[in-house]
Enzyme design. Structure first.
Site, short mmCIF file in Angstrom:
data_model
loop_
_atom_site.label_atom_id
_atom_site.label_comp_id
_atom_site.label_asym_id
_atom_site.label_seq_id
_atom_site.Cartn_x
_atom_site.Cartn_y
_atom_site.Cartn_z
N ALA A 19 36.65 62.27 45.09
CA ALA A 19 36.11 63.47 45.74
C ALA A 19 35.34 63.11 47.01
O ALA A 19 35.47 63.76 48.05
CB ALA A 19 35.18 64.20 44.77
N SER B 40 37.02 58.65 38.77
CA SER B 40 36.39 59.65 37.90
C SER B 40 36.67 61.07 38.37
O SER B 40 36.70 62.00 37.56
CB SER B 40 34.87 59.45 37.87
N GLN C 191 35.43 67.56 34.29
CA GLN C 191 35.81 68.73 33.50
C GLN C 191 34.96 69.94 33.85
O GLN C 191 35.44 70.96 34.34
CB GLN C 191 35.67 68.41 32.01
N GLU D 126 25.56 74.62 31.69
CA GLU D 126 25.50 73.26 31.13
C GLU D 126 24.04 72.89 30.89
O GLU D 126 23.13 73.58 31.35
CB GLU D 126 26.18 72.25 32.06
N HIS E 267 26.85 60.10 28.36
CA HIS E 267 27.22 61.49 28.06
C HIS E 267 27.16 61.65 26.55
O HIS E 267 27.68 60.80 25.82
CB HIS E 267 28.63 61.79 28.59
N ARG F 128 20.87 65.74 29.30
CA ARG F 128 21.72 64.76 28.62
C ARG F 128 21.01 63.60 27.97
O ARG F 128 21.40 63.13 26.92
CB ARG F 128 22.67 64.16 29.65
N HIS G 35 28.57 57.11 31.14
CA HIS G 35 29.25 58.17 31.87
C HIS G 35 29.01 58.13 33.36
O HIS G 35 29.91 58.41 34.16
CB HIS G 35 28.76 59.50 31.30
N ARG H 239 20.71 62.32 35.74
CA ARG H 239 21.41 63.34 36.56
C ARG H 239 21.58 64.65 35.81
O ARG H 239 21.97 64.66 34.64
CB ARG H 239 22.79 62.81 36.95
P1 FAD Z 1 35.66 58.20 42.08
O1 FAD Z 1 36.25 59.53 41.93
O2 FAD Z 1 35.39 57.44 40.84
O3 FAD Z 1 36.63 57.37 43.01
C1 FAD Z 1 36.44 56.01 43.26
C2 FAD Z 1 37.57 55.52 44.13
O4 FAD Z 1 37.27 54.23 44.62
C3 FAD Z 1 38.90 55.40 43.43
O5 FAD Z 1 39.91 55.82 44.31
C4 FAD Z 1 39.04 53.90 43.20
O6 FAD Z 1 40.38 53.46 43.10
C5 FAD Z 1 38.38 53.39 44.45
N1 FAD Z 1 37.88 52.01 44.39
C6 FAD Z 1 36.86 51.52 43.64
N2 FAD Z 1 36.68 50.21 43.90
C7 FAD Z 1 37.60 49.87 44.83
C8 FAD Z 1 37.92 48.67 45.50
N3 FAD Z 1 37.28 47.51 45.26
N4 FAD Z 1 38.93 48.68 46.40
C9 FAD Z 1 39.63 49.82 46.65
N5 FAD Z 1 39.36 50.99 46.05
C10 FAD Z 1 38.36 51.01 45.15
N6 FAD Z 1 30.55 65.36 37.71
C11 FAD Z 1 30.31 66.66 37.98
O7 FAD Z 1 29.57 66.96 38.92
N7 FAD Z 1 30.92 67.63 37.24
C12 FAD Z 1 31.76 67.36 36.22
O8 FAD Z 1 32.30 68.25 35.59
C13 FAD Z 1 31.99 66.00 35.90
N8 FAD Z 1 32.80 65.68 34.85
C14 FAD Z 1 33.09 64.35 34.63
C15 FAD Z 1 33.98 64.01 33.61
C16 FAD Z 1 34.33 62.69 33.41
C17 FAD Z 1 35.29 62.32 32.30
C18 FAD Z 1 33.78 61.68 34.24
C19 FAD Z 1 34.16 60.24 34.03
C20 FAD Z 1 32.88 62.01 35.23
C21 FAD Z 1 32.52 63.35 35.43
N9 FAD Z 1 31.62 63.70 36.43
C22 FAD Z 1 31.38 65.02 36.69
C23 FAD Z 1 31.11 62.71 37.37
C24 FAD Z 1 31.95 62.78 38.65
O9 FAD Z 1 33.29 63.07 38.31
C25 FAD Z 1 31.92 61.47 39.43
O10 FAD Z 1 30.60 61.06 39.61
C26 FAD Z 1 32.55 61.68 40.79
O11 FAD Z 1 33.85 62.19 40.65
C27 FAD Z 1 32.59 60.36 41.55
O12 FAD Z 1 33.40 60.55 42.69
P2 FAD Z 1 33.56 59.38 43.73
O13 FAD Z 1 34.45 59.90 44.80
O14 FAD Z 1 32.24 58.86 44.09
O15 FAD Z 1 34.30 58.21 42.91
C1 SIN Z 2 31.02 67.58 31.61
O1 SIN Z 2 31.92 68.37 31.81
O2 SIN Z 2 30.34 67.54 30.59
C2 SIN Z 2 30.70 66.59 32.68
C3 SIN Z 2 29.79 67.20 33.62
C4 SIN Z 2 29.10 66.15 34.42
O3 SIN Z 2 29.26 64.95 34.19
O4 SIN Z 2 28.35 66.55 35.31
#
Ligand code: FAD
Ligand code: SIN
Length: 534
Positions: free
Chosen positions: A16, A43, A48, A117, A239, A285, A346, A381
């Site tokens: 994201a 992630s 979700q 939540e 979580h 949490r 988490h 968080r």
């Molecule tokens: P990520 O989406 O984790 O992306 C990391 C990227 O970096 C990936 O593309 C990976 O391949 C790349 N990468 C990593 N290391 C390297 C490297 N050395 N070289 C090249 N590429 C690399 N948060 C909310 O706010 N609401 C929710 O509902 C929620 N639900 C969640 C449910 C689950 C199951 C999980 C696990 C997390 C949830 N979270 C939620 C937390 C949230 O999804 C994450 O914190 C957020 O998506 C992180 O986004 P990001 O872009 O920072 O990293």
């Molecule tokens: C969840 O859907 O419970 C995850 C939400 C979050 O990690 O913020």
């Protein structure tokens, strides 16, 4: 043959944070987004519950600020909290403009269904059923694929950052990264005017986690090695409710299930949250995870149960289609039966220290999303504030990169990666053994409940592992497994060092040796050559 590739902006990570930053850069900038696995492997696509934002006219920005401060056990930075929450609506509008299919609700004044939540005093989570992350990722990936200035590069692993310190150029500036192509095994140099770490969190450092395999804290480790400060690593969020089933690897049961009335129960059917917090299942949490951990240890049971069956099948299938379907594949009909659940690692609340623009201690190096420490989350968080942080800081960083773009840019020639002193490893078993050992002792000694003795044990183990891994790294050709293990061990040592410095219990850091909370909240800031409190 190793090569050098030149871009204007290098974004490491296609979640994201990385995608939304790239999409907000001007079209005349040549942008590379790299991912070490497939584009949706992080992630983000797993998220979700949804994204927290004040959208409902009966809600108020001050309420969201207060909830964030409270959930973060008063450690959050007020300026960062206000900045994020004031910019939330704008980020949601941007996502709607990109055509993210959020769940509509004609009866709600916003036009969207807002769920609830833990720790939120209002319904303020906008979502796409229970697959918000998937909806956001697919939409943004589609937009990035259409953008002519963006190259999406998969199976490329960033190994280390390149700074001026490694060249003859003056100043403390990041000028690129060494990136391993997983197909050829070559480590190429990528140069860029701005480098963005959007590499996600480090929850894979624990044996049980809701995260995918790639959450190995690579960005945090690379930034540390390059000289950046890292903060608050002791606050790893667990979580409360991941599915407990021998065949289910890291499947989350969204907090929104509790938001929509799910009750936590023991094996005998008794509810227990009333013994821990007046907010019951909707306490923040850290409190719910600790309560479950306590009950599991007390009863000796392997899990507790989350029961949403009273909402009926139609409601459950409409609101939680993914969870319903997935549980059914394991023989659990959640419209009839309670769901067996356990806490799991988490979210990484700490990370690379950044300012409001996502800028780190090194010029030209930005960190956004879960890898960053902005000060928003404090000691724990608030649910659904993470995706929000990704979008707000992506926008702010994109703006900063654009407005500070120099009239002329220089393209340094970067020294090739030196492979003259290494050979192929014939003992990869060391990697898998160390990987397992690390994650197990982190779970056992640096988990939900800590003590000085356990932390000391963990520190001893991690020091030994770091020594072994570094020796391996110096002698053998780099592989993606080795990169991840090396980073994971470094991040584990930062978590342990931070936990050892905190002589109190606060939020996600709970220690039997210091059960009280100090009157003055302080961050734990580690600098590469010396640790100190501020
Ligand atoms: P990520 O989406 O984790 O992306 C990391 C990227 O970096 C990936 O593309 C990976 O391949 C790349 N990468 C990593 N290391 C390297 C490297 N050395 N070289 C090249 N590429 C690399 N948060 C909310 O706010 N609401 C929710 O509902 C929620 N639900 C969640 C449910 C689950 C199951 C999980 C696990 C997390 C949830 N979270 C939620 C937390 C949230 O999804 C994450 O914190 C957020 O998506 C992180 O986004 P990001 O872009 O920072 O990293
Ligand atoms: C969840 O859907 O419970 C995850 C939400 C979050 O990690 O913020």
């Amino acid at each position: 043959m190793q090569q050098q590739f030149d871009y204007d902006v290098l974004v490491i990570g296609s979640g994201a944070a990385g995608l939304s930053l790239a999409l907000q850069l001007p079209l005349d900038k040549r942008v590379a987004i790299i991912s070490k696995r497939e584009l949706s492997a992080g992630s983000s696509s797993r998220a979700q519950g949804g994204i927290a934002a004040v959208l409902d006219p009966t809600d108020d920005i001050q309420n969201h600020i207060q909830d964030t401060i409270e959930a973060g056990a008063k450690l959050g930075n007020n300026k960062a909290i206000r900045f994020t929450i004031e910019n939330a609506k704008q980020s949601i509008d941007w996502l709607i403009g990109q055509q993210v299919p959020f769940t509509p609700d004609n009866d709600d004044p916003t036009g969207y269904h807002l769920t609830q939540e833990g720790g939120h005093s209002h319904r303020r989570i906008i979502h796409a059923a229970d697959r918000t992350g998937w909806a956001v990722s697919e939409t943004l990936l589609q937009r990035a694929t259409e953008a002519k200035n963006i190259s999406l590069l998969t199976h490329k692993v960033a190994v280390d950052l390149i700074t001026n310190a490694k060249t003859d150029l003056p100043g403390n500036r990041c000028i690129g990264a060494y990136i391993m192509d997983q197909q050829t095994g070559h480590i190429d140099s990528y140069s860029a005017q701005a480098v963005v770490l959007a590499t996600g969190g480090a929850s894979k450092v624990y044996l049980y986690t809701s995260n995918s395999d790639g959450s190995s804290g690579d960005g945090i480790a690379m930034a540390w090695r390059a000289g950046c400060r890292i903060a608050n690593m002791e606050f790893n969020q667990f979580h409360p409710t991941c599915l407990y089933h021998p065949k289910a690897k890291s499947f989350l049961i969204s907090e929104a299930v509790r938001g929509e009335g799910g009750k936590l129960r023991l094996a005998n059917g008794d509810a227990f949250m009333q013994r821990f917090d007046d907010r019951l299942e909707l306490a923040p949490r850290d409190i719910v995870a600790r309560a479950i951990d306590h009950e599991m240890k007390r009863s000796g049971d392997d899990c507790v149960y989350l029961d949403i069956s009273h909402r009926g099948k139609d409601f459950i299938v409409e609101h939680f289609p993914t969870i319903y379907e997935r549980c059914l594949t394991y023989g659990i009909d959640i419209s009839q039966d309670p769901i067996p659940v356990v806490p799991a690692a988490h979210y990484t609340c700490g990370g690379i220290m950044t300012n409001e623009h996502g800028l780190t201690d090194i010029e030209g190096l930005y960190a956004i999303g879960e890898t960053a420490f902005t000060g928003l989350h404090g000691a724990n968080r608030l649910a659904s504030n993470s995706l929000l942080e990704c979008f707000v800081y992506a926008q702010s960083a994109a703006r900063h990169i654009t407005t500070t773009w120099p009239a002329e840019i220089c393209r340094p020639v970067i020294k090739s990666w030196d492979t003259s002193k290494v050979t192929d490893s014939d003992e990869d078993v060391i990697l898998s053994h160390n990987w397992d050992e690390l994650r197990r002792f982190m779970w056992d000694y640096v988990g939900i409940v800590r003590t000085n003795k356990r932390l000391k044990r963990a520190q001893h183990r991690v020091d030994l592992l770091l020594g072994e891994i570094n020796e391996f790294y110096s002698n053998y050709r780099v592989t993606s497994d080795l990169v991840e293990l090396r980073n994971l061990a470094l991040v584990a040592s930062l978590i342990i060092a931070s936990a050892q410095q905190r002589k109190e219990s606060r939020g996600l850091h709970y220690t039997l040796d210091y059960p009280n909370t100090a009157s003055v909240p302080r961050n734990t800031i580690l600098t590469p050559h010396n640790y100190h409190w501020v």
